[in-house]
Scaffold this active site. Structure first.
Site, mmCIF file in Angstrom:
data_model
loop_
_atom_site.group_PDB
_atom_site.id
_atom_site.type_symbol
_atom_site.label_atom_id
_atom_site.label_comp_id
_atom_site.label_asym_id
_atom_site.label_seq_id
_atom_site.Cartn_x
_atom_site.Cartn_y
_atom_site.Cartn_z
ATOM 1 N N LEU A 1 1.076 -1.136 -0.221
ATOM 2 C CA LEU A 1 -0.010 -0.539 0.262
ATOM 3 C C LEU A 1 0.806 0.750 0.410
ATOM 4 C CD1 LEU A 1 -2.799 -0.381 2.998
ATOM 5 C CD2 LEU A 1 -2.952 -0.678 0.245
ATOM 6 N N ASP A 2 0.381 2.229 -0.312
ATOM 7 C CA ASP A 2 1.588 3.616 -1.010
ATOM 8 C C ASP A 2 0.741 4.376 1.038
ATOM 9 O OD1 ASP A 2 1.572 3.014 -3.134
ATOM 10 O OD2 ASP A 2 -0.390 4.865 -3.841
ATOM 11 N N GLU A 3 2.444 4.785 0.667
ATOM 12 C CA GLU A 3 2.738 5.558 2.051
ATOM 13 C C GLU A 3 1.458 5.891 2.882
ATOM 14 O OE1 GLU A 3 5.813 8.205 2.119
ATOM 15 O OE2 GLU A 3 6.035 8.823 3.988
ATOM 16 N N LYS B 1 -5.263 5.259 -7.590
ATOM 17 C CA LYS B 1 -4.629 6.871 -8.359
ATOM 18 C C LYS B 1 -5.101 6.759 -9.215
ATOM 19 C CE LYS B 1 -2.395 6.834 -3.567
ATOM 20 N NZ LYS B 1 -0.675 7.337 -2.811
#
Ligand code: URA
Length: 231
Positions: A99-101, A183
């Protein structure tokens, strides 16, 4: 780690029941039964419950409600990493996928490499459901576009499943897991994702956990995930 926590994390019993066992003298640490729930223990200690040594399992499985601000990594020189939030000292645990930051939500963590591999295999199509908040109203054709194959230049999506919540937020379920995929899919509609939360990974959810909390998977959750990995 505290003795009561250690035992409950090994799946011996609930935390409260482990405290009872310890107070009843059913637990020995290095031969002594005069121990307290708050005693600090490590994997080096000889810990027995009713005379039987507690054994470390081969595999451990955790679900973390990942907070924003943590990298999905085992270690990093400068930033906080998700492994800091996992209540285990095992060094062989790793997150399943990424998962992205700034993304929050369900993250499975295990040292079961085979399960990890199977769940992430592209032909496995494990559904990942996200709740996205965006900066501009979602267009009227968002559902049609996100549910159809979408050309993101380096690959074409399989098409997700879309459920709009309000003008600025929607659930999107995808079965792939390409870099920044959600995104980028909203980006293709002209909407910038301002908040992203993974609400489920296959059948796994973490609605019972506050951000940053992590717990072991239940037997039922593990059975279900293993079933999904076999597909
Ligand atoms: N898609 C994204 O864009 N980011 C994530 O963290 C996960 C899926």
């Amino acid at each position: 780690m505290r003795l009561d926590k250690y035992l409950s994390q090994l799946g011996i019993a609930s935390r409260a029941a482990c405290k009872d066992l310890i107070r009843r003298g059913a637990v020995t640490v290095n031969g002594s039964c005069h121990v307290k729930p708050e005693l600090h223990v490590t994997e080096e200690d000889d810990i027995r419950v009713e005379g039987r040594p507690v054994v470390l399992e081969e595999f451990e499985y955790y679900v973390l409600n990942k907070p924003a601000g943590y990298l999905t990594a085992r270690e990093d020189l400068h930033k906080k990493v998700v492994m800091e939030l996992v209540p285990s000292s095992r060094r062989d645990l790793s997150p399943v996928g990424r998962l992205d930051e700034d993304t929050e939500g369900v993250l499975l963590i295990t040292n079961d490499g085979m399960l990890n591999h199977r769940l992430l295999r592209p032909d496995n199509h494990v559904a990942k459901k996200y709740l996205a908040k965006v900066d501009t109203p979602l267009p009227a054709d968002a559902k049609e576009r996100l549910e159809s194959p979408m050309d993101l230049k380096d690959f074409v999506t399989a098409g997700g499943s879309y459920e709009q919540v309000d003008a600025y937020s929607a659930y999107l379920t995808i079965t792939e897991g390409k870099y920044h995929q959600v995104k980028r899919m909203f980006g293709a509609l002209g909407c910038k994702v301002t908040e992203l939360r993974r609400v489920s990974f296959g059948s796994l959810t973490c609605d019972d956990l506050d951000a940053g909390e992590c717990r072991r998977l239940t037997e039922e959750e593990l059975r279900a995930l293993k079933g999904e990995a076999e597909k």
